[in-house]
Design a protein around this motif. Structure first.
Motif, PDB file in Angstrom:
ATOM      1  N   VAL A  70      43.943  45.074  32.892  1.00 24.84           N
ATOM      2  CA  VAL A  70      44.165  46.152  34.002  1.00 24.84           C
ATOM      3  C   VAL A  70      42.865  44.918  35.253  1.00 24.84           C
ATOM      4  CG1 VAL A  70      43.093  48.240  33.539  1.00 24.84           C
ATOM      5  CG2 VAL A  70      41.123  46.634  33.761  1.00 24.84           C
ATOM      6  N   CYS A  71      42.946  43.761  35.097  1.00 23.10           N
ATOM      7  CA  CYS A  71      42.390  42.757  35.208  1.00 23.10           C
ATOM      8  C   CYS A  71      43.213  42.638  36.339  1.00 23.10           C
ATOM      9  CB  CYS A  71      41.614  41.698  34.756  1.00 23.10           C
ATOM     10  SG  CYS A  71      39.291  42.081  34.483  1.00 23.10           S
ATOM     11  N   ASP A  72      44.642  42.397  36.017  1.00 20.62           N
ATOM     12  CA  ASP A  72      45.949  41.814  36.403  1.00 20.62           C
ATOM     13  C   ASP A  72      46.263  42.514  37.913  1.00 20.62           C
ATOM     14  OD1 ASP A  72      46.271  39.699  34.046  1.00 20.62           O
ATOM     15  OD2 ASP A  72      48.180  40.999  33.232  1.00 20.62           O
ATOM     16  N   TYR A  73      45.794  43.909  37.841  1.00 17.78           N
ATOM     17  CA  TYR A  73      45.943  44.872  39.108  1.00 17.78           C
ATOM     18  C   TYR A  73      44.867  44.705  40.030  1.00 17.78           C
ATOM     19  CZ  TYR A  73      49.507  45.284  35.555  1.00 17.78           C
ATOM     20  OH  TYR A  73      50.820  45.528  35.151  1.00 17.78           O
ATOM     21  N   PRO A  74      44.693  43.904  40.845  1.00 13.73           N
ATOM     22  CA  PRO A  74      43.459  44.357  41.923  1.00 13.73           C
ATOM     23  C   PRO A  74      43.369  45.809  42.119  1.00 13.73           C
ATOM     24  CG  PRO A  74      45.367  42.316  42.532  1.00 13.73           C
ATOM     25  CD  PRO A  74      45.805  43.474  42.047  1.00 13.73           C
ATOM     26  N   ARG A  75      44.095  46.969  42.442  1.00  5.86           N
ATOM     27  CA  ARG A  75      44.179  47.881  42.880  1.00  5.86           C
ATOM     28  C   ARG A  75      42.817  48.704  41.653  1.00  5.86           C
ATOM     29  NH1 ARG A  75      48.041  53.177  44.291  1.00  5.86           N
ATOM     30  NH2 ARG A  75      46.026  53.952  45.010  1.00  5.86           N
ATOM     31  N   PHE A  76      43.498  48.432  40.476  1.00 10.55           N
ATOM     32  CA  PHE A  76      42.481  49.106  39.109  1.00 10.55           C
ATOM     33  C   PHE A  76      41.713  48.126  38.623  1.00 10.55           C
ATOM     34  CE2 PHE A  76      46.997  50.572  39.181  1.00 10.55           C
ATOM     35  CZ  PHE A  76      47.200  52.241  39.406  1.00 10.55           C
ATOM     36  N   ALA A  77      41.682  47.175  39.031  1.00  9.49           N
ATOM     37  CA  ALA A  77      40.666  45.950  38.581  1.00  9.49           C
ATOM     38  C   ALA A  77      39.191  46.155  39.278  1.00  9.49           C
ATOM     39  CB  ALA A  77      40.919  44.323  39.027  1.00  9.49           C
ATOM     40  N   GLY A  78      39.028  46.989  40.840  1.00  7.09           N
ATOM     41  CA  GLY A  78      37.904  47.377  40.760  1.00  7.09           C
ATOM     42  C   GLY A  78      37.127  48.752  40.829  1.00  7.09           C
ATOM     43  N   ASN A  79      37.999  49.720  39.682  1.00  4.22           N
ATOM     44  CA  ASN A  79      37.774  50.586  39.571  1.00  4.22           C
ATOM     45  C   ASN A  79      36.373  50.325  38.537  1.00  4.22           C
ATOM     46  OD1 ASN A  79      37.532  53.162  37.418  1.00  4.22           O
ATOM     47  ND2 ASN A  79      39.616  54.071  38.696  1.00  4.22           N
ATOM     48  N   PRO A  80      35.651  51.168  38.933  1.00  3.69           N
ATOM     49  CA  PRO A  80      33.871  51.065  38.413  1.00  3.69           C
ATOM     50  C   PRO A  80      33.976  51.417  36.879  1.00  3.69           C
ATOM     51  CG  PRO A  80      34.034  52.948  39.488  1.00  3.69           C
ATOM     52  CD  PRO A  80      35.474  52.992  39.545  1.00  3.69           C
ATOM     53  N   VAL A  81      35.114  51.731  36.054  1.00  7.83           N
ATOM     54  CA  VAL A  81      35.200  51.755  35.027  1.00  7.83           C
ATOM     55  C   VAL A  81      34.753  50.312  33.980  1.00  7.83           C
ATOM     56  CG1 VAL A  81      35.901  54.078  34.179  1.00  7.83           C
ATOM     57  CG2 VAL A  81      37.383  51.836  34.176  1.00  7.83           C
ATOM     58  N   VAL A  82      35.515  49.272  34.704  1.00  2.00           N
ATOM     59  CA  VAL A  82      35.609  47.509  34.369  1.00  2.00           C
ATOM     60  C   VAL A  82      34.237  47.293  34.466  1.00  2.00           C
ATOM     61  CG1 VAL A  82      36.367  45.426  35.100  1.00  2.00           C
ATOM     62  CG2 VAL A  82      38.153  47.897  35.516  1.00  2.00           C
ATOM     63  N   ASP A  83      33.997  47.087  36.008  1.00  2.00           N
ATOM     64  CA  ASP A  83      32.199  47.012  35.641  1.00  2.00           C
ATOM     65  C   ASP A  83      31.201  47.695  34.449  1.00  2.00           C
ATOM     66  OD1 ASP A  83      32.963  44.726  36.771  1.00  2.00           O
ATOM     67  OD2 ASP A  83      32.552  45.406  39.181  1.00  2.00           O
ATOM     68  N   GLU A  84      31.736  48.745  34.543  1.00  2.15           N
ATOM     69  CA  GLU A  84      30.431  49.748  33.824  1.00  2.15           C
ATOM     70  C   GLU A  84      30.069  49.866  32.725  1.00  2.15           C
ATOM     71  OE1 GLU A  84      29.953  53.625  36.347  1.00  2.15           O
ATOM     72  OE2 GLU A  84      29.773  52.506  38.141  1.00  2.15           O
TER      73      GLU A  84
END
Length: 193
Positions: free
Chosen positions: A120-134
């Protein structure tokens, strides 16, 4: 890209079909309670894909409901899910609910197409989703559940906290499994299960 009236980028797509979907889910009796058949299907998803987390997910206007859920620990009770992976990894209980703006399934439902995110980190739109950090979600594979009425009821999906090379084989697998579950849903609606 879509912006809200205050000028902020909306990462979760607008879902104009949600009211119709909610009516259809109520008609089918889905979307508000766990279902052993969907839990079994989520377990099947995990076995087939080798993913640690898998879900049968129905989506309304405000939240997502995991009618089927598989975690590595087998835990899926509780009252407030903001992170399937984080809660399970911490040894706590995992809920069946998640906000609509968390995760990638709302994108799949609105797009009505499968989505493969190997990292998901390869896609800026999806990398910013809360599930990535949380939660630490790093890969996602999901497909819509489009029933005989043409409504996208929700999704099936698998996620991992590590990047995964899903590739074309993963895409075909998740699409095939979505078709398999839709057949089960139709048989149930027809009184077969």
């Amino acid at each position: 890209m879509t912006f809200d009236p205050t000028g902020h980028l909306l990462l979760t797509p607008i879902d104009r079909e949600a009211p119709v979907r909610v009516r259809r889910l109520r008609e089918l009796g889905f979307g508000d309670r766990p279902d052993p058949a969907f839990d079994e299907f989520a377990h099947h998803l995990a076995e087939v894909t080798g993913a640690p987390y898998s879900m049968v997910n129905f989506i309304d206007e405000n939240r997502q409901f995991f009618a089927g859920l598989h975690t590595p620990t087998g835990e899926h009770n509780g009252s407030d899910l903001t992170a399937v992976a984080a809660v399970a990894a911490a040894g706590g209980e995992v809920s069946r609910f998640m906000a609509r703006d968390h995760g990638y399934c709302p994108h799949v439902v609105v797009r009505r197409k499968a989505l493969v995110l190997e990292d998901v980190c390869d896609y800026p739109r999806f990398a910013g989703n809360p599930v990535v950090d949380e939660i630490g979600i790093r890969s996602y594979l999901g497909a819509p559940l489009i029933d005989r009425t043409g409504i996208a009821l929700g999704t099936i999906c698998v996620v991992d906290t590590e990047p995964r090379p899903w590739g074309r084989a993963g895409l075909e697998t998740i699409k095939s499994l979505a078709a398999e579950l839709i057949e089960q849903i139709h048989r149930r609606e027809d009184g077969g299960i």
